[in-house]
Design a protein around this motif. Structure first.
Motif, PDB file in Angstrom:
ATOM      1  N   GLU A   1       0.834  -1.214   0.000  1.00  0.00           N
ATOM      2  CA  GLU A   1       0.000   0.000   0.000  1.00  0.00           C
ATOM      3  C   GLU A   1       0.866   1.260   0.000  1.00  0.00           C
ATOM      4  O   GLU A   1       0.581   2.225  -0.730  1.00  0.00           O
ATOM      5  N   LEU A   2       1.928   1.263   0.797  1.00  0.00           N
ATOM      6  CA  LEU A   2       2.827   2.422   0.835  1.00  0.00           C
ATOM      7  C   LEU A   2       3.501   2.633  -0.514  1.00  0.00           C
ATOM      8  O   LEU A   2       3.667   3.766  -0.976  1.00  0.00           O
ATOM      9  N   GLY A   3       3.901   1.536  -1.146  1.00  0.00           N
ATOM     10  CA  GLY A   3       4.522   1.646  -2.459  1.00  0.00           C
ATOM     11  C   GLY A   3       3.581   2.218  -3.498  1.00  0.00           C
ATOM     12  O   GLY A   3       3.956   3.064  -4.311  1.00  0.00           O
ATOM     13  N   GLU A   4       2.326   1.780  -3.454  1.00  0.00           N
ATOM     14  CA  GLU A   4       1.328   2.302  -4.389  1.00  0.00           C
ATOM     15  C   GLU A   4       1.096   3.791  -4.164  1.00  0.00           C
ATOM     16  O   GLU A   4       0.978   4.563  -5.118  1.00  0.00           O
ATOM     17  N   ARG A   5       1.076   4.192  -2.890  1.00  0.00           N
ATOM     18  CA  ARG A   5       0.896   5.604  -2.575  1.00  0.00           C
ATOM     19  C   ARG A   5       2.060   6.442  -3.133  1.00  0.00           C
ATOM     20  O   ARG A   5       1.855   7.520  -3.699  1.00  0.00           O
ATOM     21  N   LEU A   6       3.277   5.932  -2.975  1.00  0.00           N
ATOM     22  CA  LEU A   6       4.451   6.653  -3.462  1.00  0.00           C
ATOM     23  C   LEU A   6       4.460   6.737  -4.986  1.00  0.00           C
ATOM     24  O   LEU A   6       4.728   7.801  -5.561  1.00  0.00           O
ATOM     25  N   VAL A   7       4.166   5.630  -5.648  1.00  0.00           N
ATOM     26  CA  VAL A   7       4.150   5.618  -7.114  1.00  0.00           C
ATOM     27  C   VAL A   7       3.125   6.601  -7.644  1.00  0.00           C
ATOM     28  O   VAL A   7       3.394   7.368  -8.590  1.00  0.00           O
ATOM     29  N   THR A   8       1.945   6.623  -7.050  1.00  0.00           N
ATOM     30  CA  THR A   8       0.903   7.555  -7.484  1.00  0.00           C
ATOM     31  C   THR A   8       1.370   8.996  -7.335  1.00  0.00           C
ATOM     32  O   THR A   8       1.160   9.827  -8.237  1.00  0.00           O
ATOM     33  N   ARG A   9       2.007   9.296  -6.221  1.00  0.00           N
ATOM     34  CA  ARG A   9       2.491  10.668  -5.984  1.00  0.00           C
ATOM     35  C   ARG A   9       3.571  11.041  -6.991  1.00  0.00           C
ATOM     36  O   ARG A   9       3.539  12.148  -7.565  1.00  0.00           O
ATOM     37  N   LEU A  10       4.520  10.134  -7.227  1.00  0.00           N
ATOM     38  CA  LEU A  10       5.601  10.429  -8.170  1.00  0.00           C
ATOM     39  C   LEU A  10       5.070  10.622  -9.588  1.00  0.00           C
ATOM     40  O   LEU A  10       5.470  11.555 -10.290  1.00  0.00           O
ATOM     41  N   LYS A  11       4.165   9.767 -10.003  1.00  0.00           N
ATOM     42  CA  LYS A  11       3.636   9.874 -11.370  1.00  0.00           C
ATOM     43  C   LYS A  11       2.837  11.159 -11.551  1.00  0.00           C
ATOM     44  O   LYS A  11       2.819  11.727 -12.656  1.00  0.00           O
ATOM     45  N   SER A  12       2.219  11.643 -10.484  1.00  0.00           N
ATOM     46  CA  SER A  12       1.474  12.900 -10.585  1.00  0.00           C
ATOM     47  C   SER A  12       2.402  14.088 -10.804  1.00  0.00           C
ATOM     48  O   SER A  12       1.964  15.141 -11.284  1.00  0.00           O
ATOM     49  N   LEU A  13       3.668  13.922 -10.464  1.00  0.00           N
ATOM     50  CA  LEU A  13       4.636  15.015 -10.599  1.00  0.00           C
ATOM     51  C   LEU A  13       5.336  15.040 -11.956  1.00  0.00           C
ATOM     52  O   LEU A  13       6.033  16.009 -12.266  1.00  0.00           O
ATOM     53  N   ARG A  14       5.161  13.998 -12.746  1.00  0.00           N
ATOM     54  CA  ARG A  14       5.914  13.903 -14.005  1.00  0.00           C
ATOM     55  C   ARG A  14       5.712  15.100 -14.934  1.00  0.00           C
ATOM     56  O   ARG A  14       6.671  15.566 -15.556  1.00  0.00           O
ATOM     57  N   PRO A  15       4.514  15.652 -15.052  1.00  0.00           N
ATOM     58  CA  PRO A  15       4.369  16.827 -15.925  1.00  0.00           C
ATOM     59  C   PRO A  15       5.182  18.031 -15.460  1.00  0.00           C
ATOM     60  O   PRO A  15       5.517  18.905 -16.274  1.00  0.00           O
ATOM     61  N   ARG A  16       5.510  18.079 -14.175  1.00  0.00           N
ATOM     62  CA  ARG A  16       6.259  19.219 -13.628  1.00  0.00           C
ATOM     63  C   ARG A  16       7.738  18.935 -13.480  1.00  0.00           C
ATOM     64  O   ARG A  16       8.507  19.840 -13.139  1.00  0.00           O
ATOM     65  N   VAL A  17       8.145  17.689 -13.724  1.00  0.00           N
ATOM     66  CA  VAL A  17       9.556  17.315 -13.578  1.00  0.00           C
ATOM     67  C   VAL A  17       9.987  16.625 -14.867  1.00  0.00           C
ATOM     68  O   VAL A  17       9.917  15.404 -15.003  1.00  0.00           O
ATOM     69  N   PRO A  18      10.437  17.401 -15.866  1.00  0.00           N
ATOM     70  CA  PRO A  18      10.774  16.800 -17.161  1.00  0.00           C
ATOM     71  C   PRO A  18      11.918  15.802 -17.090  1.00  0.00           C
ATOM     72  O   PRO A  18      12.056  14.952 -17.980  1.00  0.00           O
ATOM     73  N   GLN A  19      12.743  15.888 -16.057  1.00  0.00           N
ATOM     74  CA  GLN A  19      13.864  14.950 -15.927  1.00  0.00           C
ATOM     75  C   GLN A  19      13.396  13.552 -15.526  1.00  0.00           C
ATOM     76  O   GLN A  19      14.160  12.593 -15.609  1.00  0.00           O
ATOM     77  N   MET A  20      12.159  13.424 -15.084  1.00  0.00           N
ATOM     78  CA  MET A  20      11.650  12.143 -14.591  1.00  0.00           C
ATOM     79  C   MET A  20      11.339  11.228 -15.773  1.00  0.00           C
ATOM     80  O   MET A  20      10.341  11.388 -16.467  1.00  0.00           O
ATOM     81  N   ALA A  21      12.212  10.236 -15.994  1.00  0.00           N
ATOM     82  CA  ALA A  21      12.061   9.369 -17.150  1.00  0.00           C
ATOM     83  C   ALA A  21      11.185   8.164 -16.862  1.00  0.00           C
ATOM     84  O   ALA A  21      10.447   7.692 -17.745  1.00  0.00           O
ATOM     85  N   GLU A  22      11.249   7.643 -15.624  1.00  0.00           N
ATOM     86  CA  GLU A  22      10.479   6.441 -15.317  1.00  0.00           C
ATOM     87  C   GLU A  22      10.343   6.280 -13.809  1.00  0.00           C
ATOM     88  O   GLU A  22      11.275   6.552 -13.055  1.00  0.00           O
ATOM     89  N   VAL A  23       9.167   5.836 -13.407  1.00  0.00           N
ATOM     90  CA  VAL A  23       8.920   5.409 -12.030  1.00  0.00           C
ATOM     91  C   VAL A  23       8.671   3.908 -12.090  1.00  0.00           C
ATOM     92  O   VAL A  23       7.853   3.443 -12.889  1.00  0.00           O
TER      93      VAL A  23
END
Length: 420
Positions: A325-347
């Protein structure tokens, strides 16, 4: 006592080869928080490099250690054995993937577990060769370094390494390596470098740790099992970092429909006490002669007591599903930031074993931005670890016991340092 003074003393008293990430010194810790000698608080998303799935100083582990301290601290199991070693082996045998009879031996470090797994495989097969993978990490001993598929900083200046170790590429979409590519490379090894009839073992991490949290595709693991079965090779799953709830299962291999012949484990096995293990098919584990396995501190009674408590805590507090559950929460948060962090290639990741990879606009690895994120987080009181062959990945290893309020605070800091 001040951090600056301790840093000066450290530089004078200890070699530079022992690299230290943080510029502060720990005074105390509790669950997912650390306080330094000057009283500053840090949120721990590193957990001693995946060692503290049950958090700092879990009360049940502390109690187990105190009880064992009152009885004895050391006899050397090979000289005077004790029941707790046998009990822990039984419990791991019951929980390890697979239905065949299992046996377990205990050691002290993850590297020791890997070394002994190779020894066992060679004894069982009568063969010398071992195949590992690019990006893999298997320890800092000479054999561990030979198996490791990352040069800097682990292998620089330390060769030559033991022979009969070969490397094949590990599947990675960002690196353009498919499962088919990995399979073809393995077959090429058999044609160009070593006869498969001379290979004792293939060792791999279900999720590469130091290599960047690259998750082994199911078809890749099936391919390895098929190759091993075809040629009489033993399959070793290195679960030193993936084990004990980190991936949403007790062992990462439970995510696959494949059973390894041998499994190595350490890190969170004993919640901060030095303990490692090799578990495998009984007939394989029995291949070495009496006296061929062991070590003065192997299966130390304090560490064994802690490991038994870890297994109890994982079950009683439902930490394995909580990790998922914690991992899913973190992945969701990180993926929501991708439009604002162009350096983020993959989660990517499994369960609470999650990482984010950073790349430049041209697709090349971006270790500079990775270091910036790590340093900004440290300034804000959040501990993050980097990894990856190019040093362009941030990995997340918070304790599975982390309180929701502390987790949310850490995620807020993470968002700020990624987007500022």
């Amino acid at each position: 006592m001040k951090n600056a003074e301790l840093l000066r003393r450290k530089d004078a008293a200890t070699p530079r080869g022992v690299g230290v990430m943080c510029n502060f010194y720990a005074e105390r810790a509790e669950n997912a928080e650390i306080w330094d000698v000057e009283g500053k608080r840090y949120i721990d998303f590193a957990a001693g490099i995946a060692v503290l799935n049950t958090g700092h100083r879990h009360p049940k582990l502390v109690a187990a250690l105190q009880q064992q301290l009152e009885r004895f601290t050391h006899t050397a199991y090979q000289i005077v054995p004790y029941a707790s070693y046998v009990e822990l082996a039984e419990r791991i045998n019951q929980r390890a993937p697979g239905r065949s009879a299992r046996k377990t031996a205990f050691f002290t470090t993850g590297a020791e577990a890997v070394e002994n797994a190779i020894k066992i495989a060679r004894a069982a097969t009568g063969r010398p060769g071992v195949i590992a993978f690019s990006g893999g990490f298997h320890g800092r001993t000479m054999m561990g370094m030979a198996l490791t598929g990352k040069v800097a900083p682990y292998k620089v200046g330390f060769g030559p390494f033991p022979g009969e170790v070969y490397h094949a590429p590990f599947p990675s979409p960002l690196q353009g390596v498919t499962v088919e590519d990995a399979s073809k490379a393995l077959q090429h090894l058999f044609k160009a470098d070593i006869d498969p009839r001379r290979v004792a073992a293939i060792i791999f991490e279900p999720v590469q740790g130091e290599g960047g949290f690259n998750v082994a595709p199911p078809e890749f693991v099936r391919m390895l099992r098929a190759v091993c079965d075809e040629h009489g090779i033993l399959l070793i799953a290195d679960e030193v970092q993936t084990g004990f709830g980190r991936t949403g299962k007790l062992f990462a291999m439970e995510h696959y429909d494949v059973v390894p012949d041998l499994t190595t484990m350490a890190k969170s096995l004993a919640g901060g006490m030095p303990l490692s293990a090799v578990c495998g098919r009984a007939e394989v584990m029995d291949a070495p002669a009496p006296g061929g396995l062991g070590g003065t501190y192997a299966g130390n009674p304090l560490a064994v007591a802690a490991a038994l408590a870890v297994l109890d805590v994982l079950e009683s507090e439902q930490l394995i599903p909580r990790g998922a559950e914690l991992g899913e929460r973190l992945v969701t948060r990180l993926k929501s930031l991708r439009p604002r962090v162009p350096q983020m290639a993959e989660v990517r990741g499994l369960g609470a074993m999650v990482a984010v990879e950073f790349r430049r606009a041209d697709g090349s690895p971006d270790p500079e931005f990775t270091r910036e994120v790590q340093n900004r987080a440290l300034e804000r009181g959040l501990l993050l670890l980097s990894c990856g062959v190019y040093g362009n990945v941030i990995r997340f290893l918070f304790p599975l016991t982390i309180p929701d309020a502390v987790m949310n605070e850490g995620l807020e800091i993470l968002e700020d340092v990624l987007t500022r």
